[in-house]
Design a protein around this motif. Sequence first.
Motif, PDB file in Angstrom:
ATOM      1  N   GLN A   1       0.952  -1.172   0.100  1.00  0.00           N
ATOM      2  CA  GLN A   1      -0.048   0.089   0.008  1.00  0.00           C
ATOM      3  C   GLN A   1       0.931   1.358   0.015  1.00  0.00           C
ATOM      4  OE1 GLN A   1      -3.407  -0.192  -0.124  1.00  0.00           O
ATOM      5  NE2 GLN A   1      -3.773   2.117   0.226  1.00  0.00           N
ATOM      6  N   VAL A   2       0.745   2.103  -0.986  1.00  0.00           N
ATOM      7  CA  VAL A   2       1.522   3.220  -1.173  1.00  0.00           C
ATOM      8  C   VAL A   2       0.590   4.454  -0.578  1.00  0.00           C
ATOM      9  CG1 VAL A   2       2.583   4.898  -2.870  1.00  0.00           C
ATOM     10  CG2 VAL A   2       2.615   2.461  -3.205  1.00  0.00           C
ATOM     11  N   GLU A   3       1.361   5.426   0.238  1.00  0.00           N
ATOM     12  CA  GLU A   3       0.688   6.569   0.852  1.00  0.00           C
ATOM     13  C   GLU A   3       1.605   7.661   0.611  1.00  0.00           C
ATOM     14  OE1 GLU A   3      -1.671   4.373   4.593  1.00  0.00           O
ATOM     15  OE2 GLU A   3      -0.186   5.905   4.889  1.00  0.00           O
ATOM     16  N   LEU A   4       0.775   8.650   0.226  1.00  0.00           N
ATOM     17  CA  LEU A   4       1.497   9.943   0.072  1.00  0.00           C
ATOM     18  C   LEU A   4       0.919  11.004   1.058  1.00  0.00           C
ATOM     19  CD1 LEU A   4       0.843   8.535  -2.847  1.00  0.00           C
ATOM     20  CD2 LEU A   4       2.574  10.312  -3.590  1.00  0.00           C
ATOM     21  N   VAL A   5       1.728  11.852   1.640  1.00  0.00           N
ATOM     22  CA  VAL A   5       1.260  12.977   2.620  1.00  0.00           C
ATOM     23  C   VAL A   5       1.905  14.303   1.996  1.00  0.00           C
ATOM     24  CG1 VAL A   5       1.106  13.688   4.862  1.00  0.00           C
ATOM     25  CG2 VAL A   5       1.067  11.156   4.253  1.00  0.00           C
ATOM     26  N   GLU A   6       0.954  15.188   1.528  1.00  0.00           N
ATOM     27  CA  GLU A   6       1.810  16.541   1.362  1.00  0.00           C
ATOM     28  C   GLU A   6       1.720  17.325   2.743  1.00  0.00           C
ATOM     29  OE1 GLU A   6      -1.121  15.128  -1.880  1.00  0.00           O
ATOM     30  OE2 GLU A   6      -1.107  15.057   0.285  1.00  0.00           O
ATOM     31  N   SER A   7       2.652  18.436   2.590  1.00  0.00           N
ATOM     32  CA  SER A   7       2.766  19.160   3.546  1.00  0.00           C
ATOM     33  C   SER A   7       3.606  20.486   2.861  1.00  0.00           C
ATOM     34  CB  SER A   7       3.681  18.971   5.000  1.00  0.00           C
ATOM     35  OG  SER A   7       4.929  18.570   4.334  1.00  0.00           O
ATOM     36  N   GLY A   8       3.384  21.586   3.789  1.00  0.00           N
ATOM     37  CA  GLY A   8       4.118  22.846   3.158  1.00  0.00           C
ATOM     38  C   GLY A   8       3.173  23.852   2.715  1.00  0.00           C
ATOM     39  N   GLY A   9       1.899  23.547   2.478  1.00  0.00           N
ATOM     40  CA  GLY A   9       1.119  24.832   2.091  1.00  0.00           C
ATOM     41  C   GLY A   9       0.716  26.014   2.952  1.00  0.00           C
ATOM     42  N   GLY A  10       0.238  26.803   2.576  1.00  0.00           N
ATOM     43  CA  GLY A  10      -0.099  27.991   3.390  1.00  0.00           C
ATOM     44  C   GLY A  10      -0.477  29.440   2.639  1.00  0.00           C
ATOM     45  N   SER A  11      -0.644  30.356   3.345  1.00  0.00           N
ATOM     46  CA  SER A  11      -1.247  31.556   2.797  1.00  0.00           C
ATOM     47  C   SER A  11       0.058  32.413   2.838  1.00  0.00           C
ATOM     48  CB  SER A  11      -2.134  32.194   3.695  1.00  0.00           C
ATOM     49  OG  SER A  11      -3.289  31.413   3.861  1.00  0.00           O
ATOM     50  N   VAL A  12       0.340  33.220   1.577  1.00  0.00           N
ATOM     51  CA  VAL A  12       1.294  34.036   1.252  1.00  0.00           C
ATOM     52  C   VAL A  12       0.843  35.245   0.456  1.00  0.00           C
ATOM     53  CG1 VAL A  12       3.310  32.400   1.352  1.00  0.00           C
ATOM     54  CG2 VAL A  12       2.161  32.740  -0.990  1.00  0.00           C
ATOM     55  N   GLN A  13       1.643  36.158   0.421  1.00  0.00           N
ATOM     56  CA  GLN A  13       0.993  37.409  -0.544  1.00  0.00           C
ATOM     57  C   GLN A  13       1.940  37.180  -1.932  1.00  0.00           C
ATOM     58  OE1 GLN A  13       2.227  40.861   1.701  1.00  0.00           O
ATOM     59  NE2 GLN A  13       0.404  41.316   2.549  1.00  0.00           N
ATOM     60  N   THR A  14       1.248  37.791  -3.100  1.00  0.00           N
ATOM     61  CA  THR A  14       1.783  37.853  -4.212  1.00  0.00           C
ATOM     62  C   THR A  14       3.153  38.218  -4.395  1.00  0.00           C
ATOM     63  OG1 THR A  14      -0.444  38.542  -4.999  1.00  0.00           O
ATOM     64  CG2 THR A  14       1.748  38.986  -6.648  1.00  0.00           C
ATOM     65  N   GLY A  15       3.907  37.398  -5.049  1.00  0.00           N
ATOM     66  CA  GLY A  15       5.344  37.443  -5.136  1.00  0.00           C
ATOM     67  C   GLY A  15       6.124  36.421  -4.113  1.00  0.00           C
ATOM     68  N   GLY A  16       5.451  35.906  -3.263  1.00  0.00           N
ATOM     69  CA  GLY A  16       6.061  35.088  -2.213  1.00  0.00           C
ATOM     70  C   GLY A  16       6.482  33.635  -2.783  1.00  0.00           C
ATOM     71  N   SER A  17       6.809  32.974  -1.730  1.00  0.00           N
ATOM     72  CA  SER A  17       7.414  31.493  -2.200  1.00  0.00           C
ATOM     73  C   SER A  17       6.790  30.540  -0.797  1.00  0.00           C
ATOM     74  CB  SER A  17       8.713  31.296  -2.204  1.00  0.00           C
ATOM     75  OG  SER A  17       9.187  32.257  -3.137  1.00  0.00           O
ATOM     76  N   LEU A  18       6.785  29.256  -1.557  1.00  0.00           N
ATOM     77  CA  LEU A  18       6.408  28.089  -0.497  1.00  0.00           C
ATOM     78  C   LEU A  18       7.070  27.094  -1.156  1.00  0.00           C
ATOM     79  CD1 LEU A  18       2.466  28.407  -0.071  1.00  0.00           C
ATOM     80  CD2 LEU A  18       4.312  28.731   1.635  1.00  0.00           C
ATOM     81  N   ARG A  19       7.448  26.125  -0.227  1.00  0.00           N
ATOM     82  CA  ARG A  19       7.968  24.823  -0.840  1.00  0.00           C
ATOM     83  C   ARG A  19       7.137  23.596  -0.370  1.00  0.00           C
ATOM     84  NH1 ARG A  19      13.454  21.433   1.315  1.00  0.00           N
ATOM     85  NH2 ARG A  19      13.999  20.658  -0.799  1.00  0.00           N
ATOM     86  N   LEU A  20       6.451  22.768  -1.221  1.00  0.00           N
ATOM     87  CA  LEU A  20       5.544  21.706  -0.828  1.00  0.00           C
ATOM     88  C   LEU A  20       6.533  20.552  -0.842  1.00  0.00           C
ATOM     89  CD1 LEU A  20       2.664  22.321  -3.120  1.00  0.00           C
ATOM     90  CD2 LEU A  20       3.131  23.422  -0.716  1.00  0.00           C
ATOM     91  N   SER A  21       6.156  19.677   0.166  1.00  0.00           N
ATOM     92  CA  SER A  21       6.740  18.296   0.289  1.00  0.00           C
ATOM     93  C   SER A  21       6.013  17.323   0.293  1.00  0.00           C
ATOM     94  CB  SER A  21       7.571  18.313   1.506  1.00  0.00           C
ATOM     95  OG  SER A  21       8.392  19.186   1.590  1.00  0.00           O
ATOM     96  N   CYS A  22       6.292  16.085  -0.276  1.00  0.00           N
ATOM     97  CA  CYS A  22       5.370  15.243  -0.445  1.00  0.00           C
ATOM     98  C   CYS A  22       5.809  13.690   0.362  1.00  0.00           C
ATOM     99  CB  CYS A  22       4.870  14.727  -1.797  1.00  0.00           C
ATOM    100  SG  CYS A  22       3.887  13.283  -1.953  1.00  0.00           S
ATOM    101  N   SER A  23       5.650  13.202   1.244  1.00  0.00           N
ATOM    102  CA  SER A  23       6.330  12.111   1.810  1.00  0.00           C
ATOM    103  C   SER A  23       5.787  10.932   1.338  1.00  0.00           C
ATOM    104  CB  SER A  23       6.264  12.287   3.435  1.00  0.00           C
ATOM    105  OG  SER A  23       6.822  10.993   3.981  1.00  0.00           O
TER     106      SER A  23
END
Length: 119
Positions: A1-23
Amino acid sequence: QVELVESGGGSVQTGGSLRLSCSVSGDIMKTSCMGWWSQVPGQGMVRVARIDPLNVTTYLDSVKGRFTISKDNAKNTLYLQMNRLQPEDTAMYFCAAYVVGCSGALRARGEGTQVTVSS
């Protein structure tokens, strides 16, 4: 059984950055084509980026030059670096792995992580 769990989302202003991760559980990253999809309420999933077992990447035109997909097989983790975010990038983001190749059916998908970009 394969499981994937995302993290790293959020709220930012225009021009900002985020890094999403998927375990990723299960030893599939070395042999599977994987990607990130976005979805807004009432619409279908849109593939934003994908990376194949040879680390060849492709991107949705609207994110080229701003988003970078990568993976660390040793850590069983898929990433999506999102720079210069725009309000139209607001969506739920999912990671997933294909059954075969880089198209068609998905063998597994995470629950998603929300990205909200305000102007």
